[in-house]
Design an enzyme around this catalytic site. Structure first.
Site, PDB file in Angstrom:
ATOM      1  N   THR A 188       0.835  -1.202   0.000  1.00 50.00           N
ATOM      2  CA  THR A 188       0.000   0.000   0.000  1.00 50.00           C
ATOM      3  C   THR A 188       0.869   1.252   0.000  1.00 50.00           C
ATOM      4  OG1 THR A 188      -1.599  -1.263   1.297  1.00 50.00           O
ATOM      5  CG2 THR A 188      -1.994   1.095   1.076  1.00 50.00           C
TER       6      THR A 188
ATOM      7  N   GLU B 247      10.270   1.636  10.434  1.00 48.12           N
ATOM      8  CA  GLU B 247       8.939   2.241  10.369  1.00 48.12           C
ATOM      9  C   GLU B 247       8.549   2.869  11.701  1.00 48.12           C
ATOM     10  OE1 GLU B 247       6.766  -0.528   6.970  1.00 48.12           O
ATOM     11  OE2 GLU B 247       6.737  -1.162   9.074  1.00 48.12           O
TER      12      GLU B 247
END
Length: 262
Positions: free
Chosen positions: A36, A111
């Site tokens: 995504t 992340e």
């Protein structure tokens, strides 16, 4: 062409396309990792190319860095940026409090570092990633290679006292060899089925020797952009308590995203 994508890929595309609107000139933007997030990078590259958008991207993996450079985004390191205006990333699961499981792509450590160094974290996801209770998706835990089997045994023993339904941990593989993160670590995937207390579990796991970081993102996400296969988009802001809806039209002859369809 986007018109040939599956409903899931259409949902990912519209979520990424809508989230790209959050990026403004001069921003320092954390760029996530995964399928995504790759849509997002391509959408932002299109804005750089066609509308002259100028921002600096801070990628969360070597894969994202390569893609960002390929589409014309200026890439800098987190040390150069120091602090970010926004991070936009995907998630493997999110619940009603916008707690997340991340790390399916193997980049959870970078992340989490990038997301927590940002004023705002926006998650982009297809509607299938929303769950009532986290845990159906295996929870990734990054561990150092030294003594990883001992670390695994310690984790499994500790899970006995946690509010979870499963306690199996498996070493993530890449073919016949253990998967290696960008930092040279391994990942243990915890098959928990249900996590009753994500906050407690995240704290306990991170106290274990050998564990680098876990994939539970608690109180980090501010906004989630949810895409649907018919072009609808829902934007939920946990801080404002607002829910917005939108709809994006597909461009049948747009070849920019063809190589991202899975």
């Amino acid at each position: 062409m986007t018109g040939e994508l599956s409903p899931i890929d259409k949902a990912k595309f519209v979520a990424a396309k809508r989230a790209a609107d959050f990026v403004e000139d001069g921003m320092r933007v954390g760029l996530g990792t995964g399928s995504t997030a790759a849509w997002l990078v391509r959408c932002l590259g299109e804005l750089v190319r066609d509308e002259g958008l100028k921002f600096k991207g801070i990628p969360t993996s070597t894969r994202t860095a390569e893609l960002a450079r390929d589409v014309g985004i200026e890439v800098i390191s987190l040390d150069e940026a120091r602090w970010l205006d926004i991070t936009i990333d995907g998630a493997d699961e999110f619940d009603g409090d916008l707690n997340l499981i991340k790390g399916g792509g193997g980049a959870l450590l970078q992340e989490k570092i990038v997301a927590t160094a940002s004023d705002r974290m926006v998650v982009i996801a297809d509607v299938g990633k929303e769950v009532e209770t986290l845990g159906a998706f295996p929870l990734p835990v990054e561990v150092i290679p030294f003594g990883w089997q001992t670390t695994q045994a310690l984790i499994e023993e500790t899970l006995i006292s946690m509010d979870v339904m499963g306690r199996q941990a498996s070493l993530r593989m890449n073919g016949d060899a253990p998967f290696m993160t960008d930092e040279g670590n391994h990942i243990l995937d915890l098959h928990l089925n249900r996590i009753g207390n994500p906050r407690q579990l995240a704290l306990v796991i991170n106290q274990m020797p050998g564990v680098v970081e876990n994939g539970l993102f608690i109180d980090i996400c501010d906004t989630v952009v949810i895409g649907y296969g018919d072009g609808r988009v829902e934007i939920r802001d946990i801080n404002e308590g607002t829910i917005e809806t939108d709809r994006l039209d597909f461009v049948e002859n747009d070849n920019l995203f063809t190589d991202l369809a899975e």
